[in-house]
Design a protein around this motif. Structure first.
Motif, PDB file in Angstrom:
ATOM      1  N   ASP A  62       0.841  -1.205   0.000  1.00 59.13           N
ATOM      2  CA  ASP A  62       0.000   0.000   0.000  1.00 59.13           C
ATOM      3  C   ASP A  62       0.876   1.255   0.000  1.00 59.13           C
ATOM      4  OD1 ASP A  62       0.883   0.394   2.585  1.00 59.13           O
ATOM      5  OD2 ASP A  62      -0.914  -0.449   3.513  1.00 59.13           O
ATOM      6  N   GLY A  63       0.219   2.413  -0.002  1.00 56.69           N
ATOM      7  CA  GLY A  63       0.909   3.694  -0.165  1.00 56.69           C
ATOM      8  C   GLY A  63       1.911   4.039   0.919  1.00 56.69           C
ATOM      9  N   GLU A  64       1.697   3.484   2.108  1.00 55.25           N
ATOM     10  CA  GLU A  64       2.575   3.788   3.233  1.00 55.25           C
ATOM     11  C   GLU A  64       3.853   2.949   3.230  1.00 55.25           C
ATOM     12  OE1 GLU A  64       1.776   6.205   5.445  1.00 55.25           O
ATOM     13  OE2 GLU A  64       0.036   6.553   4.157  1.00 55.25           O
ATOM     14  N   HIS A  65       3.916   1.990   2.329  1.00 56.26           N
ATOM     15  CA  HIS A  65       5.057   1.064   2.333  1.00 56.26           C
ATOM     16  C   HIS A  65       6.363   1.798   2.039  1.00 56.26           C
ATOM     17  CE1 HIS A  65       7.640  -2.360   1.253  1.00 56.26           C
ATOM     18  NE2 HIS A  65       6.804  -3.056   2.002  1.00 56.26           N
ATOM     19  N   PRO A  66       7.403   1.575   2.867  1.00 53.92           N
ATOM     20  CA  PRO A  66       8.674   2.275   2.660  1.00 53.92           C
ATOM     21  C   PRO A  66       9.395   1.842   1.374  1.00 53.92           C
ATOM     22  CG  PRO A  66       8.862   0.652   4.434  1.00 53.92           C
ATOM     23  CD  PRO A  66       7.409   0.707   4.055  1.00 53.92           C
ATOM     24  N   VAL A  67      10.137   2.796   0.817  1.00 57.11           N
ATOM     25  CA  VAL A  67      10.919   2.544  -0.397  1.00 57.11           C
ATOM     26  C   VAL A  67      12.339   3.034  -0.152  1.00 57.11           C
ATOM     27  CG1 VAL A  67      11.150   3.120  -2.841  1.00 57.11           C
ATOM     28  CG2 VAL A  67       8.880   2.841  -1.858  1.00 57.11           C
ATOM     29  N   LYS A  68      13.324   2.226  -0.580  1.00 55.35           N
ATOM     30  CA  LYS A  68      14.721   2.621  -0.392  1.00 55.35           C
ATOM     31  C   LYS A  68      15.476   2.512  -1.728  1.00 55.35           C
ATOM     32  CE  LYS A  68      16.100  -2.007   1.146  1.00 55.35           C
ATOM     33  NZ  LYS A  68      14.922  -2.619   0.511  1.00 55.35           N
TER      34      LYS A  68
END
Lengths: 82, 165
Positions: A62-68
């Motif tokens: 979902d939209g809150e999922h962290p991205v690195k």
């Protein structure tokens, strides 16, 4: 950098299959949507669609999922296989 | 078809995404061969219909997300294994351009008794429909004109998958 891929109707609407995005200031999926919405009115319209799905490294998130940095992020319409 | 196209196919024991057609008889034979513990073999085949939402369909093109497709199907099969006592599983999904009557998808499940294989097969198809990253584009004849359009996801498919949770 973050690799971003698009599929199906989304790829056609954006006329883009794959791109790279600088990871500065990008913490999660929603941040990416906001950044990409700045590209043009067409992109803004595509990324305001609530039914849009997203994945990080081949898992639906979902939209809150962290991205690195180094992640592969995908955006696509609801799936219609089978 | 029937030709092997290695550039667009990926193989694992249980999952195959391929442009080529498959043989139902061969797949059943693989599920049964040397499998002396399972009495039930349940198979599902999905085919291309010539009609959708009142339109005449002429061809169907399937796109997928290589890598994520295999990962999501493996997860679905694992979930089925956690819920039911099943033996062998095989999922085949074709991609690329397909014609009316072509086979699109195969799900085969074996189990000692029929109930597990029936339920697991339906579960795998229901979850594939809403979780696996495939997209269908159809070419239809509408008011005498040929037109292409991406299919919309159906709420009924989401509702059906939710019945398992």
């Amino acid at each position: 950098m973050i690799k971003i891929v698009f599929f199906a109707a989304l790829r056609e609407q954006l006329d883009c299959a794959e791109m790279s995005l600088a990871s500065e200031g990008v913490k999660n999926i929603n941040d990416i949507k906001l950044k990409l919405s700045d590209n043009s009115e067409q992109w803004q319209q595509v990324f305001s669609n609530a039914s849009l799905l997203s994945a990080v490294n081949h898992d639906m998130v979902d939209g809150e999922h962290p991205v690195k940095p180094g992640d592969e992020v995908a955006f696509f319409p609801p799936v219609t296989g089978g | 078809m029937g030709n092997q196209d290695s550039s667009t196919s990926s193989q694992s024991a249980e999952i195959s995404i391929q442009t080529a057609d498959y043989s139902l008889a061969d797949e059943v034979a693989l599920l049964e061969q040397g499998n002396l513990t399972d009495g039930a073999v349940v198979t599902f085949t999905g085919r291309v219909r010539n009609n959708n939402n009142g339109n005449t369909v002429t061809t169907l093109t399937l796109e997928h997300y290589p890598g994520m497709t295999e990962k999501s199907l493996a997860k679905i099969i694992l979930q089925a294994r956690e819920r039911w006592n099943i033996g062998r599983v095989k999922v085949i999904h074709r991609v690329g351009e397909l014609n009316i009557g072509d086979q699109i998808v195969f799900v085969g499940v074996t189990s000692k008794h029929r109930q597990d294989a029936f339920a697991a097969n339906e579960f795998i198809m229901d979850y594939l429909k809403v979780k696996a990253p495939f997209w269908k584009k159809e070419r239809i004849i509408s008011e005498g004109q040929s037109a292409e359009s991406w299919l919309d996801a159906k709420d009924s498919d989401t509702d059906k998958a939710e019945l398992w949770s």
